[in-house]
Scaffold this active site. Structure first.
Site, PDB file in Angstrom:
ATOM      1  N   ASP A 150       0.821  -1.271  -0.032  1.00  0.00           N
ATOM      2  CA  ASP A 150      -0.001   0.148  -0.064  1.00  0.00           C
ATOM      3  C   ASP A 150       0.912   1.289  -0.108  1.00  0.00           C
ATOM      4  OD1 ASP A 150      -2.133   1.857   0.324  1.00  0.00           O
ATOM      5  OD2 ASP A 150      -2.887   1.059   2.071  1.00  0.00           O
TER       6      ASP A 150
ATOM      7  N   TYR B 243      -2.042  18.842  -3.469  1.00  0.00           N
ATOM      8  CA  TYR B 243      -1.424  17.892  -4.583  1.00  0.00           C
ATOM      9  C   TYR B 243      -0.345  18.368  -5.332  1.00  0.00           C
ATOM     10  CZ  TYR B 243      -1.903  15.368  -8.967  1.00  0.00           C
ATOM     11  OH  TYR B 243      -1.608  14.507 -10.130  1.00  0.00           O
TER      12      TYR B 243
ATOM     13  N   LYS C 269       3.482  17.175  -5.974  1.00  0.00           N
ATOM     14  CA  LYS C 269       4.175  16.858  -7.206  1.00  0.00           C
ATOM     15  C   LYS C 269       5.448  17.792  -7.520  1.00  0.00           C
ATOM     16  CE  LYS C 269       1.532  13.791  -9.088  1.00  0.00           C
ATOM     17  NZ  LYS C 269       1.964  12.450  -9.496  1.00  0.00           N
TER      18      LYS C 269
END
Length: 229
Positions: free
Chosen positions: A54, A144, A148
């Protein structure tokens, strides 16, 4: 025949990439978050090896890998999996920050660390499927985009560190692509979703294969893909 370890093969870009690699005769090791998903992947990609691990629990990846007899040489490590939860900084919870950083950044870093000996042995390559958000941040995309942007930094540092070992490192930055993740983003944005308005996942895969197949006298450090006119 090349051997690739791939995350995110269950859907979207990852599924399209796994299909193209297998169709040309390459061997696959696919990371799956559960036994049920691993079974689905083996049925979808006959002959592929699966590893249950996971990405949301990066600290458990080492133990997960030790349960498998992995090869000593690996031609490529392809980081495609990712999660996204939109929200303004004033509203984002610690849990949403942590989940995106774990899956999108910390897990790729740890998985890369664990597999570097096999990548060095094959003088292989690492490909990070990043995002346009890894180059610029927009409102509601802070967590997010931060994950990134961090992934870009990871790739840049890794490229410099592994060059003496013959390991190539590339980042691919797709624009909005017609995937289940994009559909979820539209739900969060409260907008109707039309997949025809975005890049087809197979077009992104073509760019990734270009990175992988480039002759060894060169490498593509960064590749940005945007929708056509």
């Amino acid at each position: 025949m090349a051997l690739h370890l791939l995350t995110g093969a269950g859907s979207g870009i990852g599924a399209a990439l796994a299909a193209r690699l297998q169709a040309r005769g390459d061997d696959l090791i696919l990371l799956a978050r559960s036994d049920a998903r691993a079974a689905e992947l083996r049925e979808r990609f006959p002959g592929a090896q699966t590893i249950v691990a996971d990405l949301a629990a990066p600290g458990e990846l080492a133990a997960a890998l030790t349960r498998h007899d992995l090869p000593g040489r690996l031609d490529s490590l392809l980081h495609v999996a990712g999660v996204v939860d939109l929200g303004q900084v004033a509203e984002l919870t610690v849990a949403k920050w942590a989940s995106q950083l774990d899956v999108n950044l910390v897990a790729p870093a740890e998985l890369t660390r664990l597999l570097l000996p096999a990548l060095r042995a094959a003088k292989g390559q690492v490909v990070f499927v990043n995002s346009g958000a890894g180059l610029r941040a927009a409102p509601d995309w802070a967590a997010y985009a931060a994950s990134k942007h961090g992934l870009k930094a990871l790739a840049d540092s890794l490229r410099a560190e592994e060059s003496p070992h013959g390991v190539r490192v590339s980042s691919v930055y797709p624009g909005r692509t017609a995937t289940a993740m994009q559909e979820r983003v539209h739900e969060q944005e409260g907008r109707d979703y039309d997949p025809a308005a975005f890049i087809d996942a197979d077009s992104v895969v073509t760019s990734i294969l270009t990175v992988l197949d480039l002759p060894r006298d060169a490498q593509i450090p960064d590749l940005t893909i945007r929708p056509g006119v």
